[in-house]
Motif scaffolding. Sequence first.
Motif: not given
Length: 445
Positions: A340, A376, A372-373, A381, A369
């Motif tokens: 991430r 989160s 996703a980071g 997440s 990516k």
Amino acid sequence: MTLRLYNTLSRTKEDFVPLDPAHVGMYVCGPTVYDFAHIGNARPVIVFDVLFRLLRHLYGESHVTYVRNVTDIDDKINTRAKERLAGRDIPILDVVRELTDETGRVYREDVAALGCLPPTDTPRATEFVAEMIAMIEKLIVAGHAYVADGHVLFDVSSKPDYGKLAHRSLDEMLAGARVEVAPYKRNAMDFVLWKPSDAQTPGWESPWGRGRPGWHIECSAMGEAFLGETFDIHGGGIDLVFPHHENEIAQSEGAHGGHPLARYWLHNGFLNVEGEKMSKSLGNFVTIHELLQDWPGEVLRLNMLRAHYRQPMDWTLQGMKESWSTLERWYAEAEPVADRHIGEGFLAALCDDLNTPQAIAELHKSEPKDLAGGLSLLGFSTISERIEQKAPVDMVEIADAIAARIAARKARNFKEADRIRDELVARGIQLMDNPDGTTSWELKR
Ligand code: AMP
Ligand code: ZN
């Protein structure tokens, strides 16, 4: 990257510089625990959770202390507790504890389902009465408070800068406020630090007799107990600016030789439902608990973050449907990604006074990516498994089917109503018709 925050005190966006470069302290006024929290109450919880997560990202996880109190001393609680006592022979404070424990537990579960981290500390007012009494004593000695008729009052004329957070003069405040007229007050704007309790009302022994603290002093005392005299950030909803936060400032500065209480004051805007102010009488009062029966918590979370925290926001069913489909798409893209990354543009948006609509716009154009980071960091997440589990069931489709069934029954088309019910049952969805005309559902698989 520099974090910039809009400070209600200066009415400008300022660079955020913590008092201790290695540690950030934040206090947010928490719930009064006598009933289910509504979706408006969820706004500060989600907004300040995002700020908590951002600060942890910028300063390190163990370098941020977030305190959110629990107000368990309050006249609305006392009224409920008296009803609950119902002739039982137990101390009223035990009933208060029973009520506030139950309500507090539901609150914690509900806000956890919204993806909010537990704050570092969640002090309850009943456990800090000695600290409140000590602070009131200091205020009396410093000439900021006086005793009158079993009450202790804060003397607003003793603090020439009273009104600096609300940016209003005493006269303006007086005109706009619901002032309790009482013969023992020196000035109409003086507010209660301590008041007497009769035998049926929760109370604590004090130098001024058996009584209870006012609401404002609760936060001043708990803030000091956990974060010291001066800390970095104080937050809450915009309705708390005056009188609650103005009074917290008057009390804490008065008791602390004029040292500032908090350096950055942050306030979230109000939330309306389908264009209208939420109220029990309008029937548009939605609790977090009810919404969580029908929607995954992360859908509610994303829907909240689509508006900038300082703007008023309109909570709509349409918005939730859109948030739901956005999240499904994002999860499908982001879930398989192992490494991430936090994208530049995304972080810059959050650092610009927590501009979540801009951060979300950045996520829409992100590589998996970065997506996703970003998800989160925004607190998604940790709860994504839950949406996965629920994925085979389309909440929106069920809500639509239930609405169609209610409409069919209203039109006395019982055959169609039963067909809709049977179709849902066949998919493992059990309907329950409630006495108030609403329908709930449960997954029976
Ligand atoms: P209360 O339990 O009423 O003291 O409220 C808890 C928190 O929710 C406070 O920070 C309030 O400012 C906030 N709040 C209450 N109603 C709303 C609303 N409709 N929209 C946004 N925030 C709200
Ligand atoms: Zn407070």
